[in-house]
Write a protein that holds these residues in place. Structure first.
Motif, short mmCIF file in Angstrom:
data_model
loop_
_atom_site.label_atom_id
_atom_site.label_comp_id
_atom_site.label_asym_id
_atom_site.label_seq_id
_atom_site.Cartn_x
_atom_site.Cartn_y
_atom_site.Cartn_z
N LEU A 148 34.98 -40.02 79.80
CA LEU A 148 35.78 -41.24 79.79
C LEU A 148 35.51 -42.03 81.07
O LEU A 148 35.08 -41.48 82.08
CB LEU A 148 37.27 -40.87 79.70
CG LEU A 148 37.68 -40.06 78.46
CD1 LEU A 148 39.17 -39.70 78.55
CD2 LEU A 148 37.40 -40.82 77.18
N PRO A 149 35.75 -43.35 81.04
CA PRO A 149 36.42 -44.09 79.96
C PRO A 149 35.43 -44.54 78.87
O PRO A 149 34.22 -44.45 79.04
CB PRO A 149 36.98 -45.30 80.69
CG PRO A 149 35.97 -45.57 81.78
CD PRO A 149 35.51 -44.19 82.23
N VAL A 150 36.00 -45.02 77.78
CA VAL A 150 35.22 -45.65 76.72
C VAL A 150 35.73 -47.08 76.56
O VAL A 150 36.91 -47.36 76.78
CB VAL A 150 35.32 -44.90 75.38
CG1 VAL A 150 34.72 -43.51 75.51
CG2 VAL A 150 36.76 -44.80 74.91
N ASP A 151 34.83 -47.94 76.19
CA ASP A 151 35.17 -49.36 76.08
C ASP A 151 35.09 -49.77 74.61
O ASP A 151 34.15 -50.44 74.20
CB ASP A 151 34.22 -50.19 76.95
CG ASP A 151 34.62 -51.67 76.98
OD1 ASP A 151 35.77 -51.97 76.65
OD2 ASP A 151 33.76 -52.51 77.33
N ASP A 152 36.06 -49.31 73.83
CA ASP A 152 36.08 -49.61 72.40
C ASP A 152 37.53 -49.70 71.95
O ASP A 152 38.24 -48.69 71.91
CB ASP A 152 35.34 -48.52 71.61
CG ASP A 152 35.18 -48.88 70.14
OD1 ASP A 152 35.93 -49.72 69.64
OD2 ASP A 152 34.28 -48.30 69.49
N ALA A 159 42.64 -38.48 78.29
CA ALA A 159 41.95 -37.66 79.30
C ALA A 159 42.60 -36.28 79.34
O ALA A 159 43.82 -36.15 79.32
CB ALA A 159 42.04 -38.34 80.66
N LEU A 160 41.76 -35.25 79.40
CA LEU A 160 42.26 -33.88 79.42
C LEU A 160 41.87 -33.13 80.69
O LEU A 160 42.55 -32.19 81.08
CB LEU A 160 41.73 -33.10 78.21
CG LEU A 160 42.19 -33.61 76.84
CD1 LEU A 160 41.47 -32.84 75.73
CD2 LEU A 160 43.70 -33.48 76.69
N ALA A 161 40.78 -33.52 81.31
CA ALA A 161 40.30 -32.78 82.47
C ALA A 161 39.44 -33.68 83.33
O ALA A 161 38.94 -34.72 82.88
CB ALA A 161 39.51 -31.56 82.04
N GLN A 270 35.99 -37.88 84.26
CA GLN A 270 37.07 -37.45 83.37
C GLN A 270 36.48 -37.09 82.02
O GLN A 270 35.53 -37.71 81.54
CB GLN A 270 38.10 -38.57 83.19
CG GLN A 270 39.02 -38.73 84.38
CD GLN A 270 40.21 -39.62 84.04
OE1 GLN A 270 40.20 -40.34 83.05
NE2 GLN A 270 41.23 -39.57 84.87
N LEU A 271 37.04 -36.07 81.44
CA LEU A 271 36.63 -35.61 80.12
C LEU A 271 37.86 -35.62 79.22
O LEU A 271 38.96 -35.27 79.66
CB LEU A 271 36.07 -34.19 80.22
CG LEU A 271 35.27 -33.67 79.04
CD1 LEU A 271 33.99 -34.47 78.87
CD2 LEU A 271 34.94 -32.20 79.26
N GLY A 272 37.68 -36.08 78.03
CA GLY A 272 38.82 -36.14 77.12
C GLY A 272 38.38 -36.30 75.69
O GLY A 272 37.22 -36.06 75.35
N VAL A 273 39.30 -36.71 74.85
CA VAL A 273 39.01 -36.89 73.43
C VAL A 273 39.18 -38.35 73.04
O VAL A 273 39.98 -39.08 73.62
CB VAL A 273 39.91 -36.01 72.54
CG1 VAL A 273 39.53 -34.55 72.66
CG2 VAL A 273 41.39 -36.20 72.87
N VAL A 274 38.40 -38.75 72.06
CA VAL A 274 38.55 -40.06 71.44
C VAL A 274 38.67 -39.85 69.94
O VAL A 274 38.16 -38.86 69.38
CB VAL A 274 37.38 -41.01 71.76
CG1 VAL A 274 37.33 -41.35 73.23
CG2 VAL A 274 36.05 -40.40 71.31
#
Length: 304
Positions: A148-152, A159-161, A270-274
């Protein structure tokens, strides 16, 4: 009497024409007429009043028609009983993950999905973040672990970690015996970065941060191949950056290179889910998992 005879009778009764009934049943008129005659013989009653170029149902034919239709309907419904009795297929969520990231986050996401939807199928696709975002845009993934981040605006994100970096160098490098380094220590050294194509937004931000810290000799490689990065570093004075807790960090460490922690609180990934924002209105396993992940995370991120 058999079901085929009843089907032939009903077709002729509805068409009142042997030729049209034969076309409807994909047979020729001769066997159709013969099977109707056999049925009439078994019943001991005429079903049709046959005239030249014209047929009509006899009074008995009228009486026989509705029960025959009912038998056919019940017979045809038998095929659907097995499908109705079969258990519903398990829920399926297509998961994506970047292989460049620590596996703990993917494991957490998979465990959470299994908890909110026991028995769920979770096929996993491994791609760099940029590739995963492309698959999300074409609706080929339901949730993905990305940087992350994502631009969409069409994607929700959580964000998870976050994880810190280590500087990768060959054994014997003047910096190899240090416990930690700062960007100032790297100012006069060449820095190898993986291709920005893996995640342009994140990698460009990393490059800009390094330059603002005085690291200006940056060489961007046309790939993200960890083995080739190790070869470049092992046979030159160049340095590279890696998340020490990632698969790439373990591979580089096991190849005999030295990893020294980089002390820069402002430099972290940062790592996370989308997931598709449109899923939130419909609910389902992805939305339930995101809710559970958000509650688990609380006010802090996991440091990797």
């Amino acid at each position: 009497m058999d079901i085929q005879q009843l089907r032939y009778f009903v077709a002729v009764a509805e068409e009142l024409h042997f030729g049209r009934a034969a076309e409807r049943l994909h047979v020729t008129s001769s066997p159709l007429s013969r099977r109707i005659r056999e049925l009439e013989k078994e019943l001991g009653q005429e079903l049709f009043d046959r005239r030249y170029h014209q047929i009509e149902l006899t009074p008995f034919g009228h009486v026989f028609l509705e029960p025959a239709r009912d038998v056919l309907a019940r017979f045809d419904a038998l095929a659907g009983l097995a499908a109705q009795a079969a258990p519903a297929p398990p829920a399926r969520v297509r998961v994506g993950a970047t292989p460049l990231a620590p596996t703990q986050v993917l494991d957490l996401v998979l465990e959470t999905l299994e908890k909110v939807s026991p028995g769920i199928e979770l096929p996993v696709t491994l791609e760099p973040s940029a590739g995963l975002l492309g698959l999300m845009a074409t609706h080929k993934l339901d949730i993905a672990v990305v940087h992350l981040p994502v631009d969409d605006p069409d994607l929700g994100s959580l964000a998870l970690a976050e994880y810190r970096f280590a500087v990768v160098m060959r054994p014997g490098d003047p910096l190899a015996d240090r416990e930690e380094l700062t960007l100032g220590d790297l100012a006069d050294r060449q820095m190898l970065l993986t291709s920005p194509k893996v995640h342009p937004l994140v990698m460009n931000r990393l490059r800009d941060h390094l330059r603002s810290g005085g690291v200006t000799r940056i060489r961007e490689l046309p790939h993200n191949d960890v083995v080739q990065i190790a070869a470049h570093v092992a046979h030159s004075d160049a340095l590279s950056l890696v998340a020490s807790s990632s698969l790439a960090g373990r591979v580089l460490g096991e190849s005999g290179l030295v990893l020294v922690r980089l002390n820069d609180p402002d430099l972290h990934f940062q790592l996370g889910v989308v997931w598709p924002a449109s899923l939130e209105a419909r609910g389902g396993p992805v939305v339930d998992a995101v809710k559970a992940l958000r509650e688990r995370r609380g006010a802090s991120l996991t440091i990797l």
